[in-house]
Design a protein around this motif. Sequence first.
Motif, PDB file in Angstrom:
ATOM      1  N   PHE A 141     -11.832  50.245  -6.482  1.00  0.00           N
ATOM      2  CA  PHE A 141     -11.295  49.978  -5.163  1.00  0.00           C
ATOM      3  C   PHE A 141      -9.936  49.315  -5.300  1.00  0.00           C
ATOM      4  N   MET A 142      -8.993  49.735  -4.468  1.00  0.00           N
ATOM      5  CA  MET A 142      -7.661  49.151  -4.475  1.00  0.00           C
ATOM      6  C   MET A 142      -7.554  48.195  -3.301  1.00  0.00           C
ATOM      7  N   LEU A 143      -7.041  46.997  -3.585  1.00  0.00           N
ATOM      8  CA  LEU A 143      -6.786  45.994  -2.563  1.00  0.00           C
ATOM      9  C   LEU A 143      -5.287  45.713  -2.591  1.00  0.00           C
ATOM     10  N   PHE A 144      -4.544  46.384  -1.758  1.00  0.00           N
ATOM     11  CA  PHE A 144      -3.088  46.391  -1.767  1.00  0.00           C
ATOM     12  C   PHE A 144      -2.627  46.853  -3.145  1.00  0.00           C
ATOM     13  N   ARG A 145      -2.253  45.948  -4.062  1.00  0.00           N
ATOM     14  CA  ARG A 145      -1.849  46.376  -5.405  1.00  0.00           C
ATOM     15  C   ARG A 145      -2.942  46.118  -6.437  1.00  0.00           C
ATOM     16  N   ASP A 146      -3.823  45.200  -6.161  1.00  0.00           N
ATOM     17  CA  ASP A 146      -4.856  44.817  -7.116  1.00  0.00           C
ATOM     18  C   ASP A 146      -6.003  45.821  -7.112  1.00  0.00           C
ATOM     19  N   LEU A 147      -6.823  45.760  -8.161  1.00  0.00           N
ATOM     20  CA  LEU A 147      -7.949  46.683  -8.305  1.00  0.00           C
ATOM     21  C   LEU A 147      -9.232  45.933  -8.616  1.00  0.00           C
ATOM     22  N   ILE A 148     -10.341  46.490  -8.172  1.00  0.00           N
ATOM     23  CA  ILE A 148     -11.677  46.080  -8.609  1.00  0.00           C
ATOM     24  C   ILE A 148     -12.276  47.324  -9.235  1.00  0.00           C
ATOM     25  N   VAL A 149     -12.651  47.222 -10.513  1.00  0.00           N
ATOM     26  CA  VAL A 149     -13.165  48.378 -11.237  1.00  0.00           C
ATOM     27  C   VAL A 149     -14.569  48.073 -11.746  1.00  0.00           C
ATOM     28  N   PHE A 150     -15.510  48.935 -11.394  1.00  0.00           N
ATOM     29  CA  PHE A 150     -16.891  48.829 -11.869  1.00  0.00           C
ATOM     30  C   PHE A 150     -17.056  49.781 -13.039  1.00  0.00           C
ATOM     31  N   THR A 151     -17.480  49.252 -14.176  1.00  0.00           N
ATOM     32  CA  THR A 151     -17.751  50.109 -15.324  1.00  0.00           C
ATOM     33  C   THR A 151     -19.247  50.055 -15.613  1.00  0.00           C
ATOM     34  N   THR A 152     -19.651  50.757 -16.635  1.00  0.00           N
ATOM     35  CA  THR A 152     -21.060  50.742 -17.018  1.00  0.00           C
ATOM     36  C   THR A 152     -21.466  49.409 -17.632  1.00  0.00           C
ATOM     37  N   LYS A 153     -20.489  48.574 -18.036  1.00  0.00           N
ATOM     38  CA  LYS A 153     -20.811  47.320 -18.722  1.00  0.00           C
ATOM     39  C   LYS A 153     -20.319  46.056 -18.033  1.00  0.00           C
ATOM     40  N   ARG A 154     -19.305  46.178 -17.147  1.00  0.00           N
ATOM     41  CA  ARG A 154     -18.694  44.974 -16.579  1.00  0.00           C
ATOM     42  C   ARG A 154     -17.915  45.292 -15.314  1.00  0.00           C
ATOM     43  N   LEU A 155     -17.500  44.212 -14.686  1.00  0.00           N
ATOM     44  CA  LEU A 155     -16.623  44.282 -13.533  1.00  0.00           C
ATOM     45  C   LEU A 155     -15.242  43.849 -14.017  1.00  0.00           C
ATOM     46  N   ILE A 156     -14.218  44.637 -13.706  1.00  0.00           N
ATOM     47  CA  ILE A 156     -12.857  44.299 -14.130  1.00  0.00           C
ATOM     48  C   ILE A 156     -12.014  44.080 -12.881  1.00  0.00           C
ATOM     49  N   LEU A 157     -11.419  42.884 -12.780  1.00  0.00           N
ATOM     50  CA  LEU A 157     -10.509  42.567 -11.685  1.00  0.00           C
ATOM     51  C   LEU A 157      -9.097  42.669 -12.238  1.00  0.00           C
ATOM     52  N   VAL A 158      -8.280  43.503 -11.645  1.00  0.00           N
ATOM     53  CA  VAL A 158      -6.921  43.734 -12.123  1.00  0.00           C
ATOM     54  C   VAL A 158      -5.943  43.144 -11.124  1.00  0.00           C
ATOM     55  N   ASP A 159      -5.134  42.195 -11.606  1.00  0.00           N
ATOM     56  CA  ASP A 159      -4.110  41.558 -10.792  1.00  0.00           C
ATOM     57  C   ASP A 159      -2.763  42.106 -11.236  1.00  0.00           C
ATOM     58  N   LYS A 160      -2.163  42.954 -10.408  1.00  0.00           N
ATOM     59  CA  LYS A 160      -0.848  43.510 -10.731  1.00  0.00           C
ATOM     60  C   LYS A 160       0.193  42.489 -10.312  1.00  0.00           C
ATOM     61  N   GLN A 161       1.049  42.099 -11.261  1.00  0.00           N
ATOM     62  CA  GLN A 161       1.993  41.025 -11.030  1.00  0.00           C
ATOM     63  C   GLN A 161       3.430  41.517 -11.126  1.00  0.00           C
ATOM     64  N   GLY A 162       4.327  40.736 -10.601  1.00  0.00           N
ATOM     65  CA  GLY A 162       5.744  41.064 -10.678  1.00  0.00           C
ATOM     66  C   GLY A 162       6.160  42.051  -9.611  1.00  0.00           C
ATOM     67  N   LEU A 163       7.442  42.285  -9.548  1.00  0.00           N
ATOM     68  CA  LEU A 163       8.006  43.163  -8.534  1.00  0.00           C
ATOM     69  C   LEU A 163       7.527  44.606  -8.675  1.00  0.00           C
ATOM     70  N   THR A 164       7.444  45.083  -9.912  1.00  0.00           N
ATOM     71  CA  THR A 164       7.047  46.478 -10.141  1.00  0.00           C
ATOM     72  C   THR A 164       5.546  46.650 -10.331  1.00  0.00           C
ATOM     73  N   GLY A 165       4.839  45.587 -10.613  1.00  0.00           N
ATOM     74  CA  GLY A 165       3.404  45.688 -10.845  1.00  0.00           C
ATOM     75  C   GLY A 165       3.043  46.169 -12.237  1.00  0.00           C
ATOM     76  N   LYS A 166       4.027  46.255 -13.125  1.00  0.00           N
ATOM     77  CA  LYS A 166       3.738  46.725 -14.491  1.00  0.00           C
ATOM     78  C   LYS A 166       3.023  45.650 -15.312  1.00  0.00           C
ATOM     79  N   ARG A 167       3.299  44.396 -15.011  1.00  0.00           N
ATOM     80  CA  ARG A 167       2.589  43.308 -15.691  1.00  0.00           C
ATOM     81  C   ARG A 167       1.237  43.165 -15.005  1.00  0.00           C
ATOM     82  N   ARG A 168       0.170  43.162 -15.814  1.00  0.00           N
ATOM     83  CA  ARG A 168      -1.184  43.133 -15.258  1.00  0.00           C
ATOM     84  C   ARG A 168      -2.058  42.112 -15.962  1.00  0.00           C
TER      85      ARG A 168
END
Length: 126
Positions: free
Chosen positions: A37-64
């Motif tokens: 699921f995408m929350l504006f730029r950030d992501l919540i990812v469900f895998t078979t083993k864990r939950l991954i919260l991705v915080d996209k940072q900076g102006l371009t969002g390349k830093r995560r």
Amino acid sequence: MGFLSRLIGNSSEIDIEVLQEEFSNVLADEESIEGAFMLFRDLIVFTTKRLILVDKQGLTGKRREYHSIPYRSILEFKIITSGHFDIDSELILFTAGTDVPKKIEFKSGNEIVKVQKLLASHISSI
């Protein structure tokens, strides 16, 4: 939901095929993405083993920042759905080893219900 919906803050489910390449270096062997699921730029990812919260940072969002939460460490969770005047929803995670719960805010939409179902299916299978 499209780009405009994300721009104004709506959450949206993402096609997991789109994320496979991006997460190829993040996922462990025999781990796969089950939902995202995408929350504006950030992501919540469900895998078979864990939950991954991705915080996209900076102006371009390349830093995560990737915050990995194994399902077994989630002690409990709760959701707060939106109402008529408050359009925001929240997912609150209580994890082992931390005193402060992790709060994830959703802007409108029904994605919080889908997130709750995915999370419940993983927590109940432990």
